[in-house]
Design an enzyme around this catalytic site. Sequence first.
Site, PDB file in Angstrom:
ATOM      1  N   TRP A  21       1.904  -2.518   3.970  1.00 58.68           N
ATOM      2  CA  TRP A  21       3.040  -3.427   3.840  1.00 58.68           C
ATOM      3  C   TRP A  21       3.250  -4.150   5.174  1.00 58.68           C
ATOM      4  O   TRP A  21       3.181  -3.535   6.235  1.00 58.68           O
ATOM      5  CB  TRP A  21       4.288  -2.623   3.470  1.00 58.68           C
ATOM      6  N   TYR A  54       2.237  -7.710  -1.504  1.00 57.13           N
ATOM      7  CA  TYR A  54       2.011  -7.762  -0.060  1.00 57.13           C
ATOM      8  C   TYR A  54       1.070  -8.920   0.264  1.00 57.13           C
ATOM      9  O   TYR A  54      -0.105  -8.928  -0.133  1.00 57.13           O
ATOM     10  CB  TYR A  54       1.422  -6.448   0.462  1.00 57.13           C
ATOM     11  N   SER A 152       9.418   3.246  -7.652  1.00 55.95           N
ATOM     12  CA  SER A 152       9.880   3.073  -6.275  1.00 55.95           C
ATOM     13  C   SER A 152      11.344   2.673  -6.263  1.00 55.95           C
ATOM     14  O   SER A 152      11.732   1.728  -6.960  1.00 55.95           O
ATOM     15  CB  SER A 152       9.044   1.994  -5.569  1.00 55.95           C
ATOM     16  N   GLN A 177       8.832   6.303  -4.804  1.00 55.73           N
ATOM     17  CA  GLN A 177       8.574   5.843  -3.440  1.00 55.73           C
ATOM     18  C   GLN A 177       9.830   5.200  -2.852  1.00 55.73           C
ATOM     19  O   GLN A 177      10.101   4.024  -3.089  1.00 55.73           O
ATOM     20  CB  GLN A 177       7.404   4.851  -3.398  1.00 55.73           C
ATOM     21  N   SER A 206       8.454   3.873   5.505  1.00 54.92           N
ATOM     22  CA  SER A 206       9.253   3.702   6.724  1.00 54.92           C
ATOM     23  C   SER A 206       9.692   5.019   7.358  1.00 54.92           C
ATOM     24  O   SER A 206      10.852   5.178   7.734  1.00 54.92           O
ATOM     25  CB  SER A 206      10.485   2.822   6.465  1.00 54.92           C
ATOM     26  N   PRO A 207       8.796   6.012   7.490  1.00 55.62           N
ATOM     27  CA  PRO A 207       9.202   7.273   8.125  1.00 55.62           C
ATOM     28  C   PRO A 207       9.592   7.114   9.595  1.00 55.62           C
ATOM     29  O   PRO A 207      10.350   7.936  10.120  1.00 55.62           O
ATOM     30  CB  PRO A 207       7.966   8.165   7.967  1.00 55.62           C
ATOM     31  N   LYS A 216      10.530   2.578  21.161  1.00 57.27           N
ATOM     32  CA  LYS A 216      10.041   1.433  21.943  1.00 57.27           C
ATOM     33  C   LYS A 216      11.063   0.298  22.037  1.00 57.27           C
ATOM     34  O   LYS A 216      10.963  -0.558  22.922  1.00 57.27           O
ATOM     35  CB  LYS A 216       8.736   0.910  21.357  1.00 57.27           C
ATOM     36  N   SER A 288      -0.721  -1.503  13.436  1.00 56.70           N
ATOM     37  CA  SER A 288      -1.439  -2.741  13.719  1.00 56.70           C
ATOM     38  C   SER A 288      -2.596  -2.499  14.681  1.00 56.70           C
ATOM     39  O   SER A 288      -3.387  -3.393  14.952  1.00 56.70           O
ATOM     40  CB  SER A 288      -0.483  -3.790  14.317  1.00 56.70           C
ATOM     41  N   GLN A 292      -2.452   3.627  16.901  1.00 61.13           N
ATOM     42  CA  GLN A 292      -1.197   3.965  16.230  1.00 61.13           C
ATOM     43  C   GLN A 292      -1.463   4.820  14.988  1.00 61.13           C
ATOM     44  O   GLN A 292      -0.716   5.756  14.699  1.00 61.13           O
ATOM     45  CB  GLN A 292      -0.466   2.688  15.833  1.00 61.13           C
TER      46      GLN A 292
END
Length: 337
Positions: A21, A54, A152, A177, A206-207, A216, A288, A292
Site C-alpha cells: 500500500w 493500490y 477489511s 484486516q 499500519s503496525p 523518526k 521503501s 527497512q
Amino acid sequence: MEFRYLGNSGLKVSEISYGNWVTHGSQVEADQATACVRAALEAGITTFDTADVYANGKAETILGDALAGERRESLEIFTKVFFPTGPKGPNDTGLSRKHIAESINASLKRLRTDYVDLYQAHRYDHETPLEETMQAFADVVRAGKALYIGVSEWTPDQLRAGHALAADLGVQLISNQPKYNALYRIIEAEVVPTSRELGISQVVFSPIDQGILTGKYKPGQPAPEGSRATDTAGGGANFIKGSLKDEVLTRVQQLAPLAEAEGLSMAQLAVAWVLQNDNVASAITGGSRPEQVHDNAAAAGKKLSAETLQGIDDALGDVVEADGAQVGQASPTARLT
C-alpha cells in the site's frame, strides 16, 4: 520467521507479511519495489498483501513481476476488491457480483497467478445486498480463483452476518484486516472478541502507524527527507498528515528506552506489540528500502515482557485511540466513483 494459523483454517501465514500500500507504483520505483520484495523473501516472509486499488493496479503488477519465478505453493498472496479501479465507471467499484467477478480476473492477470490464497472485501458495501456479495465470493472460491475469503475494517455485526452467510454457502471467511497499533486500538473492545468467537484472525495494517512509531518524526521539527510525510507526489503525505501531532510525537519518543531495554529498534517494538495479541495472525509491514523490510521482519517471534507492555501503555497514555464506536467508519456509506 514464525508462522500462525489464519483464523479457523489450516492455512499458515508468516507473522510478518509484506504489503505494498502507498509504496509500489507510487512512492518507490519498480526496481526498488522489487528489491524490497526480494528482501522480504530473504527474511523468510511468505505472505504478501496488496489490493487492486493500490496505484490503480500498478502495485499488483509490480508484486506479480517481483514474485515471478518463485514456487507459488510456498507463497500466500492476498489481494482485495472494493474501491474504484480502471476508468472508475459506475460499476468499477463496490462489492456487486459484476465488480467482484471482473476484479478477480483482472487481479489474477496482474499478479501473474491462477489463484490468490485470500480474497478480501476491502470495505463493507452499504449499497449492495450482503447476500449478493457473499454469493459472488463463494463463486470465486468454487472457481478456484481464491482459496479463502476475508474482509477489511468490518464491524462486529457485519462480521457475524458475513460469516454466517459464508458458512451457509460452504466457504470459509477467516480474516479481517483492520488498522491496529499501539496508538490505535479500536478493534480491541468488540472486533477481537467477536472474531475469536467466529474463528476469524486479524491481519493488521499500519503496525508502526505509517512510521510514526519508529520515532523518526520529532515534535516541532520538519519531517525527514524521503519519509512518507514528504511524499506529496505519491500521496503518502495525505495519509499520514492527520496523525502528525506534537502531543503524539512527544509521547512516542518515550518508547525509545523501552525498545532499547528489549534489544529492539522502535519499529520492531511496534510490530512486536501487535503480535502479542493472539488474535493477530500477521502484521503487514511495508518499506521503501530493503533494510527497512529486514528490520521489521526481525520482530517475528519476539515476546515482550509484562513490564515493557505496561511501559508502552504508560508512555502513550491518553493519546491512544481506543473508542470501539469508530469501527466501520472507514467504509463509505455511499459507493465511490
